[in-house]
Design an enzyme around this catalytic site. Structure first.
Site, PDB file in Angstrom:
ATOM      1  N   PHE A  43     -36.766  13.141  21.791  1.00 31.26           N
ATOM      2  CA  PHE A  43     -37.041  11.536  21.971  1.00 31.26           C
ATOM      3  C   PHE A  43     -36.390  11.018  23.102  1.00 31.26           C
ATOM      4  O   PHE A  43     -35.809   9.880  23.526  1.00 31.26           O
ATOM      5  CB  PHE A  43     -36.236  11.275  20.961  1.00 31.26           C
ATOM      6  CG  PHE A  43     -34.865  11.714  21.033  1.00 31.26           C
ATOM      7  CD1 PHE A  43     -33.516  11.484  21.003  1.00 31.26           C
ATOM      8  CD2 PHE A  43     -34.766  12.464  19.637  1.00 31.26           C
ATOM      9  CE1 PHE A  43     -32.050  11.444  20.797  1.00 31.26           C
ATOM     10  CE2 PHE A  43     -33.408  13.197  19.874  1.00 31.26           C
ATOM     11  CZ  PHE A  43     -31.860  12.788  20.356  1.00 31.26           C
ATOM     12  N   GLY A  44     -35.186  12.155  23.827  1.00 31.06           N
ATOM     13  CA  GLY A  44     -34.238  11.293  25.034  1.00 31.06           C
ATOM     14  C   GLY A  44     -32.908  12.189  24.283  1.00 31.06           C
ATOM     15  O   GLY A  44     -32.629  13.533  24.128  1.00 31.06           O
ATOM     16  N   VAL A  92     -28.532  11.944  23.324  1.00 27.15           N
ATOM     17  CA  VAL A  92     -27.206  11.502  22.587  1.00 27.15           C
ATOM     18  C   VAL A  92     -26.073  11.197  23.574  1.00 27.15           C
ATOM     19  O   VAL A  92     -25.826  12.529  23.785  1.00 27.15           O
ATOM     20  CB  VAL A  92     -27.265  12.088  20.837  1.00 27.15           C
ATOM     21  CG1 VAL A  92     -25.721  11.091  20.355  1.00 27.15           C
ATOM     22  CG2 VAL A  92     -28.643  11.758  20.932  1.00 27.15           C
ATOM     23  N   ASP A 100     -39.212  13.709   8.665  1.00 26.26           N
ATOM     24  CA  ASP A 100     -38.799  14.089   9.278  1.00 26.26           C
ATOM     25  C   ASP A 100     -37.366  14.888   8.579  1.00 26.26           C
ATOM     26  O   ASP A 100     -36.434  15.443   9.375  1.00 26.26           O
ATOM     27  CB  ASP A 100     -38.645  13.835  10.531  1.00 26.26           C
ATOM     28  CG  ASP A 100     -38.984  14.432  11.753  1.00 26.26           C
ATOM     29  OD1 ASP A 100     -39.332  15.785  11.143  1.00 26.26           O
ATOM     30  OD2 ASP A 100     -37.947  14.367  12.975  1.00 26.26           O
TER      31      ASP A 100
END
Length: 323
Positions: free
Chosen positions: A27-28, A30, A143
């Site tokens: 997702f990217g 943190v 999930d």
């Protein structure tokens, strides 16, 4: 309280220009940050894509409907010129997977004591039961896995990452889905093949069961590097131990109480991963099973899909669909 909207410059300021990276995923990234009032936060900066944009909206909408001690709190977000960020309360002990997997077979200790592991399992179950039964709108997470369970300073578990969640307005909790969603190894059979049954809250129950079996085993359920073929798929291996009334053979068990905790978690996990969704307990029943007496728990039928992969090169999906 509704999460606050921040500008991208605010996000840069609170993360010191994204200086302290604490996590990375598809997702990217943190980053650790701090709000003007001094509160520590975890800032999830999403990659820019149409799909991630949908997940971003989904996560904000889902999590703002929740308020529970076992659900992570969303304090803010940023949606500006293609920049998307989610600002969560900071969880100092990170995610569960960092504490339950031990890749070194020579070590005989566990990162978490059995009693603490047991309390974490109950806390996660309570969070899921809240999402399924006590939210204004039922939320299916889709999930559930150790990576998405965060731990605070007291090791209280909080369910996070609602990017794949689905809101459900029907009382029976059955949802229609065009796409399979989740992480391989935790996805219920009916999610990728409707011949196994309807997709519902029982799909989260399956993922929960796979997760607590990993918590007990201290390893991934599927381990292609296992020394013996019988050990490749942990649920299959541990079921045989129960069936033959053998010692569980788990590391770190030093007392009758700890053995009871491990056995209880295994039995609950095996009930949760039953192939037919209707044979799985609800999360309310899971809590009762975990908190009740071990004498009241029966060994469940062997899950049909518990065959290990035929070779170490096989992917985890082989273990799920190999009947």
């Amino acid at each position: 309280m509704a999460p606050k909207r921040y500008s991208y410059s605010d996000v840069k300021k609170m993360t010191d220009s994204f200086r302290n990276k604490i996590g990375q995923g598809g997702f990217g990234s943190v980053y650790r940050g701090k709000l003007p009032d001094g509160r520590l936060v975890a800032v999830k900066l999403l990659n820019i894509s149409k799909e991630k944009g949908e997940e971003f909206i989904n996560e904000v909408v889902s999590i703002t409907r929740t308020s529970h001690v076992n659900i992570v709190s969303l304090w803010g977000f940023c949606y500006e010129s293609g920049k998307r960020a989610l600002i969560y309360e900071f969880m100092c002990n990170g995610s569960l997977e960092k504490l339950i997997y031990d890749e070194d077979p020579l070590r005989s200790w566990r990162h978490l004591a059995w009693e603490k592991l047991y309390q974490i399992a109950i806390g996660i179950a309570q969070g899921l039961e809240y999402l399924h039964c006590r939210c204004n709108t039922q939320i299916l997470h889709f999930d559930v896995k150790p990576h998405n369970i965060l731990l605070d300073e007291d090791f209280c578990p909080k369910i996070s990452d609602f990017g794949l969640a689905k809101l459900c307005h029907r009382k029976d909790g059955v949802v229609s889905m065009w796409d399979a969603r989740g992480t391989m190894g935790y996805v219920a059979p009916e999610v990728f093949n409707r011949n196994f049954g309807q997709v519902s809250s029982k799909s989260d129950v399956y993922s929960y069961g796979m997760m607590i079996l990993e918590m007990v085993g201290g390893r991934k359920n599927i381990n292609a590097t296992a020394s013996r073929t019988s050990k490749i798929y942990f649920p299959h291996w541990v079921y045989k131990r129960l069936e033959l009334a053998e010692d569980l053979g788990l590391q770190g068990i030093a007392s009758k109480e700890e053995n009871e905790i491990a056995r209880k978690m295994i039995l609950v996990g095996l009930w949760c991963i039953q192939t037919d969704p209707s044979h799985r307990p609800s999360m309310s029943m899971v809590i009762n099973m975990l908190e009740g007496s071990i004498e009241g728990l029966q060994i469940p039928p062997k899950p049909v899909l518990s065959s290990p992969p035929r070779s170490p090169a096989d992917s985890s999906i082989s273990a799920l669909i190999d009947i």
